[in-house]
Scaffold this motif. Structure first.
Motif, PDB file in Angstrom:
ATOM      1  N   ASP A  16       0.953  -1.410   0.042  1.00 39.88           N
ATOM      2  CA  ASP A  16      -0.162   0.023  -0.030  1.00 39.88           C
ATOM      3  C   ASP A  16       0.910   1.272   0.307  1.00 39.88           C
ATOM      4  N   HIS A  17       0.204   1.977  -1.451  1.00 38.17           N
ATOM      5  CA  HIS A  17       1.297   3.131  -0.855  1.00 38.17           C
ATOM      6  C   HIS A  17       0.400   4.538  -0.087  1.00 38.17           C
ATOM      7  N   ASN A  18       0.197   4.242   1.010  1.00 37.79           N
ATOM      8  CA  ASN A  18      -0.267   5.586   1.507  1.00 37.79           C
ATOM      9  C   ASN A  18      -0.087   7.075   1.357  1.00 37.79           C
ATOM     10  N   LYS A  19      -1.320   7.642   0.720  1.00 36.01           N
ATOM     11  CA  LYS A  19      -1.214   8.902   1.002  1.00 36.01           C
ATOM     12  C   LYS A  19      -2.390   9.975   1.403  1.00 36.01           C
ATOM     13  N   LEU A  20      -1.873  10.553   2.341  1.00 30.68           N
ATOM     14  CA  LEU A  20      -3.202  12.097   2.978  1.00 30.68           C
ATOM     15  C   LEU A  20      -3.188  12.333   2.281  1.00 30.68           C
ATOM     16  N   VAL A  21      -4.344  13.299   1.951  1.00 26.63           N
ATOM     17  CA  VAL A  21      -4.644  14.067   1.446  1.00 26.63           C
ATOM     18  C   VAL A  21      -5.707  15.359   1.676  1.00 26.63           C
ATOM     19  N   ASP A  22      -5.964  16.403   1.187  1.00 24.91           N
ATOM     20  CA  ASP A  22      -6.266  17.902   2.126  1.00 24.91           C
ATOM     21  C   ASP A  22      -8.256  17.593   1.817  1.00 24.91           C
ATOM     22  N   HIS A  23      -8.393  17.239   0.350  1.00 25.55           N
ATOM     23  CA  HIS A  23      -9.348  16.804  -0.035  1.00 25.55           C
ATOM     24  C   HIS A  23      -9.485  16.185  -1.275  1.00 25.55           C
ATOM     25  N   TRP A  24     -10.675  15.830  -1.978  1.00 26.81           N
ATOM     26  CA  TRP A  24     -10.634  14.817  -2.755  1.00 26.81           C
ATOM     27  C   TRP A  24     -10.902  15.511  -4.379  1.00 26.81           C
ATOM     28  N   GLY A  29      -8.630  18.317 -11.489  1.00 26.09           N
ATOM     29  CA  GLY A  29      -8.262  19.300 -10.153  1.00 26.09           C
ATOM     30  C   GLY A  29      -6.949  18.354 -10.002  1.00 26.09           C
ATOM     31  N   LEU A  30      -6.636  19.515  -8.352  1.00 21.61           N
ATOM     32  CA  LEU A  30      -5.955  18.964  -8.051  1.00 21.61           C
ATOM     33  C   LEU A  30      -5.939  19.205  -6.168  1.00 21.61           C
ATOM     34  N   ALA A  31      -5.248  18.572  -5.525  1.00 20.89           N
ATOM     35  CA  ALA A  31      -4.861  17.610  -3.974  1.00 20.89           C
ATOM     36  C   ALA A  31      -3.541  18.354  -4.011  1.00 20.89           C
ATOM     37  N   THR A  32      -3.480  18.284  -2.676  1.00 16.43           N
ATOM     38  CA  THR A  32      -2.218  18.178  -1.933  1.00 16.43           C
ATOM     39  C   THR A  32      -1.893  16.636  -0.951  1.00 16.43           C
ATOM     40  N   ILE A  33      -1.389  16.465  -1.380  1.00 23.52           N
ATOM     41  CA  ILE A  33      -0.641  14.798  -0.819  1.00 23.52           C
ATOM     42  C   ILE A  33      -0.075  15.515   0.373  1.00 23.52           C
ATOM     43  N   ILE A  34      -0.845  15.415   2.095  1.00 23.78           N
ATOM     44  CA  ILE A  34       0.180  15.916   3.454  1.00 23.78           C
ATOM     45  C   ILE A  34       0.727  14.588   3.664  1.00 23.78           C
TER      46      ILE A  34
END
Length: 340
Positions: A16-24, A29-34
């Motif tokens: 699992d390449h886990n990524k926490l994002v600020d929004h979907w 569009g564009l989201a930021t990986i936190i």
């Protein structure tokens, strides 16, 4: 002398390449990986690690297939660090390990999975050899993701049925985990498995797919419909125990007619990092408690506690604690309102 209790997990080992994002984001569009991290994932991996974290002395063996790349080496290291017997975890020379880009939304913890099959496409019933297995139970998954298992095999409608029959012939009791695939795919692949399953621990969407009826809409669970669907599925199979879980709680039915409902933990919103792996953690709690001889009520309580512990981390198994520590979280946070 009785055979030792324990679980052999078979099927999905992926990274699992886990990524926490600020929004979907919307399309284009564009989201930021936190935050991001890599951990073991997949049904066989998650169940194996969760059981060992609940109780390091519990017998866990595994069957699967991975590549000899960096992700594969991470999975081997995780298996070894938890004491999982992995002699049947096949490593494909020059192969690529399957992986999942798992995006968790910061605000809700809800996750979206994008899966790359790679070496797991080589998973077939022939890989599942139960000779010499010491465990008493098989945990198998995930139908709908592996062409070599989804296809007809010998005289069986699919490879999942073939493996479950092999396991039963070897004296193992059986459980299956499902994936979030199309409802018609779940129905087509899993209904033929019901007569060779001893346990089934699934979510509200999956029970609806198997029963061919709606069990909720727009993220809301219709508990009454889940009860009807669960009875329908139990009657169509050989399961001694069927458990359906959903965010607010779970219901359990037994072949003997027992039906229980248990709400989930009242976990503080600030404690939730991601829901990735929470269903696996819940199932691990059920299997561990049942094999240890706990009552069904206590098994449901532990399952919810393990799932809640899992929610505290982005990774599928990072948040799982020893079983006593999981129950301590339940004592600290308390339970939601009773299920109607």
């Amino acid at each position: 002398m009785a055979a030792p209790k324990g679980v052999v997990t078979a099927g999905s080992w992926c990274c699992d390449h886990n990524k926490l994002v600020d929004h979907w984001p919307s399309e284009d569009g564009l989201a930021t990986i936190i935050a991001e991290e890599r951990h073991g994932g997949g049904s066989a991996c998650n169940m194996a690690i969760a059981l060992k974290k609940l109780d390091p002395d519990f017998l866990v063996e595994t069957i699967g297939i991975i590549g000899d790349d960096e992700d594969g080496r991470l999975l081997v290291a995780e298996a070894d660090s938890h004491g999982i017997e992995r002699s049947r975890l096949r490593i494909v020379t020059g192969g690529r390990t399957s992986y999942t880009d798992a995006f968790a939304l910061r605000e809700t913890g809800r996750r979206t999975h994008i899966f790359f099959p790679a070496s797991s496409d080589l998973l077939t019933p022939d890989l599942c050899d139960f000779s010499g297995i010491r465990a008493s139970h098989l945990h198998l998954g995930l139908p709908g993701l592996y062409p070599g298992m989804d296809a007809p095999f010998a005289a069986e409608p699919n490879g999942w049925v073939a493996v479950l029959k092999k396991a039963r012939a070897a004296g193992l009791r059986t459980n299956m985990e499902l994936a979030s695939v199309a409802p018609d795919t779940i129905a087509r692949l899993v209904r033929p498995c019901l007569p060779v399953l001893d346990f089934l621990i699934i979510n509200d969407v999956e029970i609806g797919a198997l029963a061919g009826m709606p069990t909720g809409s727009e993220g809301s669970t219709n508990v009454a419909a889940c009860r009807v669907a669960a009875r329908k599925v139990l009657d169509a199979g050989a399961m001694d125990l069927l458990v359906v879980h959903f965010p607010a709680g779970a219901i359990a039915l037994t072949r003997s007619g027992e039906m229980l409902a248990k709400p989930s933990l009242r976990i503080p919103a600030e404690e939730i990092a991601g829901a990735n792996g929470a269903g696996d953690a819940f199932a691990a709690g059920i299997l561990y408690a049942v094999l240890e001889g706990w009552t069904l009520a206590d098994a449901l309580a532990l399952a919810h506690a393990v799932a809640a512990a899992s929610l505290r981390r982005v990774g599928t198994t990072d948040g799982v604690l020893r079983w006593r520590e999981c129950l301590a979280l339940a004592d600290r946070w308390g339970w939601r309102e009773e299920i109607d």
